[in-house]
Design a protein around this motif. Structure first.
Motif, short mmCIF file in Angstrom:
data_model
loop_
_atom_site.label_atom_id
_atom_site.label_comp_id
_atom_site.label_asym_id
_atom_site.label_seq_id
_atom_site.Cartn_x
_atom_site.Cartn_y
_atom_site.Cartn_z
N UNK A 219 0.88 -1.02 0.03
CA UNK A 219 -0.12 0.19 0.07
C UNK A 219 0.94 1.31 0.12
N UNK A 220 1.62 1.41 -1.33
CA UNK A 220 2.51 2.56 -1.21
C UNK A 220 1.96 3.93 -1.14
N UNK A 240 1.59 -3.84 19.89
CA UNK A 240 1.93 -3.05 18.97
C UNK A 240 0.59 -2.32 18.17
N UNK A 241 0.72 -0.92 17.89
CA UNK A 241 -0.25 -0.32 17.23
C UNK A 241 -0.09 0.49 16.11
N UNK A 242 -0.71 0.80 15.08
CA UNK A 242 -0.21 1.46 13.79
C UNK A 242 -1.57 2.10 13.62
N UNK A 243 -1.42 3.58 13.16
CA UNK A 243 -2.29 4.18 12.49
C UNK A 243 -2.16 4.14 11.30
N UNK A 244 -3.42 4.04 10.25
CA UNK A 244 -3.11 3.93 9.02
C UNK A 244 -4.48 4.36 8.18
N UNK A 245 -4.46 4.90 6.65
CA UNK A 245 -5.61 5.32 6.02
C UNK A 245 -6.06 3.99 5.32
#
Length: 283
Positions: A219-220, A240-245
């Motif tokens: 997902x570039x 572990x946590x990520x914030x993404x669109x």
């Protein structure tokens, strides 16, 4: 809550304090929530549980620098109870006071444990002790005297702070803490954290790099950034946590395509997408 071995209960440390006795896998649980405390009191205390409470009382009193005579009497009582051929909960009260090394004061405490499941004095000492110091009691290889120094002289009150201090070689500045001792404490902390479902930052970093690299290759055009404990560079990582669109649907397909990753239900309805790696690392 899920049952472990007979007489053992594993409950999230957020809601209760879990303190280990000498033998791994047999915790004594003290809850600050009345409903859980009531449930624990319903468990019939056997000799192992009674002895564990006296051992723990002795350790906490030692950490606080209390009367050595009392500490020794509780330690001796615990050793005596562990060796008894019969269960205290089956004995007549009068017979308890006839046991060698069990005087009137300790005999009355045993009776209180039989009736309530708790040693009142132990509960008082637990309430006087910072949660992080109590957690250190459960780490094999760190005795009461060393914990007292860590707390009162080094002014360290959490396992995470102690881990940092070891990594920064600060323990060796204090009497009784040579390099060998510091190394042993570091190894004990690492083992303890792994068995509590927590991970060191260095371990988490490898997972973050792997997941982030694969994610960005697929997902570039989307944004992705680690947040939470990892972003804060906490010494101990719980998840572990990520914030993404990326959309939830795309995210699900991506995670299921990762070897060994499994979805974790979201009972709170927070809208988070949660998973676990093959090693059990929460994402």
């Amino acid at each position: 809550m899920s049952p472990g071995n007979a007489g053992t209960f594993f409950i999230p440390v957020i809601s209760i304090l879990l303190l280990y006795c000498a033998k791994p896998g047999y915790p004594v649980l003290y809850s600050r929530k009345p409903a859980i405390a009531h449930f624990l009191c319903m468990i019939t205390p056997d000799n192992k549980l009674i002895a564990t409470q006296f051992k723990l009382l002795a350790k906490l009193m030692d950490i606080h620098g209390e009367n050595p005579f009392k500490i020794r009497s509780y330690t001796t009582a615990a050793a005596t109870i562990e060796k008894l051929p019969v269960q205290l909960n089956t004995m007549q009260q009068a017979d308890i006071f006839r046991i060698k090394n069990i005087g009137e004061a300790i005999g009355n405490k045993i009776i209180a444990i039989r009736e309530t499941g708790e040693l009142p004095q132990l509960k008082d000492w637990i309430n006087k002790t910072p949660p992080g110091i109590l957690e250190m009691v459960g780490i094999k290889g760190i005795g009461p005297k060393k914990i007292a120094t860590i707390w009162k002289e080094m002014e360290i009150e959490t396992v995470g702070e102690l881990l940092y201090a070891c990594n920064e070689n600060r323990l060796t500045r204090y009497k009784g803490f040579g390099e060998k001792t510091q190394s042993g404490i570091l190894s004990a902390i690492e083992f303890f954290l792994q068995n509590q479902g927590n991970y060191l930052y260095s371990e988490a970093e490898k997972v973050v790099q792997s997941v982030t690299g694969k994610f960005r290759s697929l997902f570039p055009e989307d944004l992705l950034a680690p947040v939470g404990d990892f972003r804060a560079q906490a010494a101990v990582i719980t998840r572990l946590e990520w914030l993404t669109t990326v959309s939830a649907e795309q995210l699900s397909r991506f995670m299921f395509a990762m070897d060994g990753f499994t979805a974790v239900p979201d009972p709170e309805g927070s809208g988070r997408q949660s998973y676990k790696t093959a090693e059990g690392f929460p994402l």
